[in-house]
Design an enzyme around this catalytic site. Structure first.
Site, PDB file in Angstrom:
ATOM      1  CB  THR A   1      -0.990   0.479   4.431  1.00  0.00           C
ATOM      2  OG1 THR A   1      -1.557   1.174   3.190  1.00  0.00           O
ATOM      3  CG2 THR A   1      -0.896   1.489   5.751  1.00  0.00           C
TER       4      THR A   1
ATOM      5  CE  LYS B   1      -6.893   7.799   3.620  1.00  0.00           C
ATOM      6  NZ  LYS B   1      -6.896   7.345   4.983  1.00  0.00           N
ATOM      7  CB  CYS B   2      -1.404   0.963  -0.379  1.00  0.00           C
ATOM      8  SG  CYS B   2      -0.764  -0.437  -1.209  1.00  0.00           S
ATOM      9  N   GLY B   3      -3.200  -1.667   0.282  1.00  0.00           N
ATOM     10  CA  GLY B   3      -3.408  -3.036   0.762  1.00  0.00           C
ATOM     11  C   GLY B   3      -2.055  -3.506   1.279  1.00  0.00           C
TER      12      GLY B   3
END
Length: 182
Positions: free
Chosen positions: A59, A55-57
């Site tokens: 990803t 859930k990361c930019g």
């Protein structure tokens, strides 16, 4: 008091025959299915160790990681993905949820491992080792998800890349090719 305790632990470890890790191959970790894996099984391969999160930019880098894995796996290259929840809770899932996400969303086929801590007091031994090694790029703690550690065929750290370096970027691909051909 903490210093005395640390000194005591080190003295006891030394007297029990504990050895310091000298390469990536000295570590045993748990894969995403809960099985113990000696990293020695990757001996002779060029390895890219990456701390990942769902859930990361960054990803979407899973897609690029999978593409470089596919492009170079037959030449002796492997990516080892280590989910970590150290940065703003961006990897909250269980190992099975992470595995399902990576497989369904990005078709990840490279080896994935059990969720670990990559910094702080509960930092996994592998990442304590990797972040303590000097290299030509930078050393010290991991700053964010998707940092990359390039390991040579002898299990030694050669390069580090920050999160913003895309998997298919020229600097990373050139470094991988250099190690494969070296």
């Amino acid at each position: 008091m903490k210093i005395l305790f640390t000194a005591l632990v080190l003295a006891v470890s030394a007297s029990m025959g504990a050895t310091e890790q000298t390469s990536l191959y000295d570590f045993t970790v748990q894969d995403i299915d809960g099985e113990e894996v000696s990293l020695e099984q990757y001996k002779g391969q060029v390895i890219l160790v990456v701390n990942v999160a769902s859930k990361c930019g960054y990803t979407p880098q899973y897609e690029g990681l999978q593409k470089i894995y596919e492009a170079y796996k037959d030449e002796g290259f492997v990516i080892l993905g280590f989910p970590a929840n150290n940065f703003n809770g961006q990897e909250p899932g269980t190992d099975q949820e992470i595995k399902q996400f990576c497989t369904l969303e990005y078709g990840v086929e490279f080896p994935m491992f059990s969720k670990v801590s990559v910094k702080g007091e509960d930092q996994a031994a592998l990442f304590s080792y990797l972040t303590s090694l000097p290299n030509d790029d930078f050393d010290g703690e991991i700053k964010w998800n998707f940092e990359k550690f390039l390991i040579d065929k002898n299990g030694l750290l050669k390069r580090r890349f920050r999160s913003s370096v895309e998997p298919q970027s020229k600097p990373l691909v050139n470094a991988i090719e250099k190690e494969l051909n070296g």
